[in-house]
Design an enzyme around this catalytic site. Structure first.
Site, PDB file in Angstrom:
ATOM      1  N   ASN A   1      -4.584   3.860   7.021  1.00 38.36           N
ATOM      2  CA  ASN A   1      -4.797   3.269   5.567  1.00 38.36           C
ATOM      3  C   ASN A   1      -4.468   4.223   4.476  1.00 38.36           C
ATOM      4  O   ASN A   1      -3.185   4.720   4.727  1.00 38.36           O
ATOM      5  CB  ASN A   1      -6.149   2.608   5.474  1.00 38.36           C
ATOM      6  CG  ASN A   1      -6.265   1.703   4.322  1.00 38.36           C
ATOM      7  OD1 ASN A   1      -5.393   0.793   4.491  1.00 38.36           O
ATOM      8  ND2 ASN A   1      -7.187   1.663   3.344  1.00 38.36           N
TER       9      ASN A   1
ATOM     10  N   GLU B   1       0.895  -1.265  -0.185  1.00 40.98           N
ATOM     11  CA  GLU B   1      -0.010   0.166   0.008  1.00 40.98           C
ATOM     12  C   GLU B   1       1.080   1.092  -0.014  1.00 40.98           C
ATOM     13  O   GLU B   1       1.995   1.003   0.093  1.00 40.98           O
ATOM     14  CB  GLU B   1      -0.951   0.149   1.375  1.00 40.98           C
ATOM     15  CG  GLU B   1      -2.531  -0.704   1.071  1.00 40.98           C
ATOM     16  CD  GLU B   1      -3.147   0.467   0.112  1.00 40.98           C
ATOM     17  OE1 GLU B   1      -2.526   1.621  -0.222  1.00 40.98           O
ATOM     18  OE2 GLU B   1      -4.345   0.433   0.111  1.00 40.98           O
TER      19      GLU B   1
ATOM     20  N   ASN C   1     -10.125   5.055   1.251  1.00 39.73           N
ATOM     21  CA  ASN C   1      -8.969   4.990   0.120  1.00 39.73           C
ATOM     22  C   ASN C   1      -9.403   5.792  -1.075  1.00 39.73           C
ATOM     23  O   ASN C   1     -10.188   6.897  -0.745  1.00 39.73           O
ATOM     24  CB  ASN C   1      -9.511   3.444  -0.632  1.00 39.73           C
ATOM     25  CG  ASN C   1      -8.560   2.376   0.023  1.00 39.73           C
ATOM     26  OD1 ASN C   1      -7.443   2.423   0.195  1.00 39.73           O
ATOM     27  ND2 ASN C   1      -9.436   1.245   0.404  1.00 39.73           N
TER      28      ASN C   1
ATOM     29  N   ARG D   1      -6.120   1.442  12.734  1.00 36.99           N
ATOM     30  CA  ARG D   1      -4.887   1.578  12.142  1.00 36.99           C
ATOM     31  C   ARG D   1      -4.872   2.627  10.959  1.00 36.99           C
ATOM     32  O   ARG D   1      -6.236   2.996  10.529  1.00 36.99           O
ATOM     33  CB  ARG D   1      -4.160   0.243  11.438  1.00 36.99           C
ATOM     34  CG  ARG D   1      -5.096  -0.316  10.427  1.00 36.99           C
ATOM     35  CD  ARG D   1      -4.063  -1.366   9.834  1.00 36.99           C
ATOM     36  NE  ARG D   1      -4.742  -2.121   8.814  1.00 36.99           N
ATOM     37  CZ  ARG D   1      -5.167  -1.684   7.450  1.00 36.99           C
ATOM     38  NH1 ARG D   1      -4.504  -0.713   7.045  1.00 36.99           N
ATOM     39  NH2 ARG D   1      -5.553  -2.446   6.696  1.00 36.99           N
TER      40      ARG D   1
ATOM     41  N   ASP E   1     -10.116   0.887  -4.632  1.00 36.07           N
ATOM     42  CA  ASP E   1      -8.873   1.167  -3.560  1.00 36.07           C
ATOM     43  C   ASP E   1      -8.200   2.241  -3.918  1.00 36.07           C
ATOM     44  O   ASP E   1      -8.862   3.432  -4.325  1.00 36.07           O
ATOM     45  CB  ASP E   1      -8.059  -0.164  -3.694  1.00 36.07           C
ATOM     46  CG  ASP E   1      -7.285  -0.339  -2.574  1.00 36.07           C
ATOM     47  OD1 ASP E   1      -6.799   0.305  -1.885  1.00 36.07           O
ATOM     48  OD2 ASP E   1      -7.706  -1.635  -1.911  1.00 36.07           O
TER      49      ASP E   1
END
Length: 293
Positions: A106, A21, A151, A104, A202
């Site tokens: 992203n 990522e 995202n 967390r 995404d």
């Protein structure tokens, strides 16, 4: 009708990341950087020499951005850090959600103002557990809450529009923002409604013409939309769980992928899951700016 391009690109890295990522290209050093979130590692690929280096991390990083020749910004499950390139040392910059160990970071990206947009999510992707934040010189502002999987954060070439998605709902949003600050100046509206389509919207980038390029999780694809949200074309990739794109040349786009969630049979059927690829798209590149301290 949208065109489909079979994979005719290159494998930039055959290192298989659990969850690749946060890919970002640094033109100043001709280096590609990306994160293996679950593997707690930062990867760098010198595009001049072809040398890949894996830098272990004590945190689950999902975003890496240039600050200057000596430092980088790292977004992680423990907040934002300043990374010293020479030593790898991490110094705390700010926390996004103090005391919330269930989440967390992203997806995230730096705006032309030097501010950062970054999303958080539950470690097990709990519904609505995350949010999207604006960070300017360490000052954190919550923009949108009740986000499950943030995202597609990216910005138009005039820096006046931001894009983002909650992948769980697959409605890619756009919102007017102040080009000088990166803060919203209007209400979000739907740019692409992918709720009825296969796969997940995404990571994304904008090119210099305001077109949007999106990695489509589960569909082994990099999708191209024009500035009004019309789907133009798809570039197929050799891994189903494609995650995040970045320009690495005038028209080449690198794309990370993941094997997270695949069992042994799934990985055997998708042997390149977690690798990083590049395709030549003909698009005009737009690179991310540096984060300003």
């Amino acid at each position: 009708m949208a065109s489909i391009h079979p994979f005719e690109g290159t494998v930039l890295s055959s290192t298989l990341c659990d969850l690749g990522e946060g890919i970002s290209f640094e033109a100043e050093t001709n280096t590609l950087w990306w994160c293996n979130i679950l593997g707690k590692a930062l990867h760098s690929l010198d595009l001049t020499s072809g040398k890949e280096t894996i830098h272990p991390l004590p945190v689950m990083a999902s975003v890496v951005a240039r600050i200057d020749d000596e430092r980088q910004l790292i977004g992680s499950d423990k907040g934002l850090f300043i990374r010293t390139r020479a030593t790898g040392e991490l110094a705390p910059h700010c926390e996004l959600e103090p005391g919330n160990d269930a989440n967390r970071s992203n997806d995230g990206r730096v705006h032309a103002s030097g501010s950062l947009w970054i999303g958080t999510m539950g470690r097990t992707a709990a519904d609505g557990a995350g949010a999207i934040y604006h960070v300017s010189k360490g000052a954190v502002t919550k923009l949108y809450d009740r986000i499950s999987i943030p995202n597609a954060i990216c910005f138009s070439p005039d820096a006046a529009t931001a894009y983002f998605v909650d992948t769980r709902g697959n409605r890619l949003m756009k919102v007017s923002i102040d080009p000088a600050t990166g803060l919203p100046s209007g209400q979000p509206s739907v740019f692409v409604d992918g709720s009825a389509d296969a796969g997940g919207i995404d990571g994304a980038i904008c090119d210099a013409n305001g077109h949007l390029w999106n990695a489509r999780w589960g569909e082994a694809a990099l999708d191209h939309y024009n500035a009004d949200g019309t789907f133009i074309q798809r570039y197929q990739l050799p891994a189903k769980r494609t995650t995040c794109p970045a320009f690495i040349g005038s028209s080449r786009i690198a794309v990370t992928s993941a094997w997270e969630g695949l069992d042994d049979a799934g990985r055997a059927a998708d042997p390149m899951a977690g690798a990083t690829f590049a395709v030549d798209t003909g698009a005009q590149a737009k690179y991310d700016p540096a984060y300003r301290l």
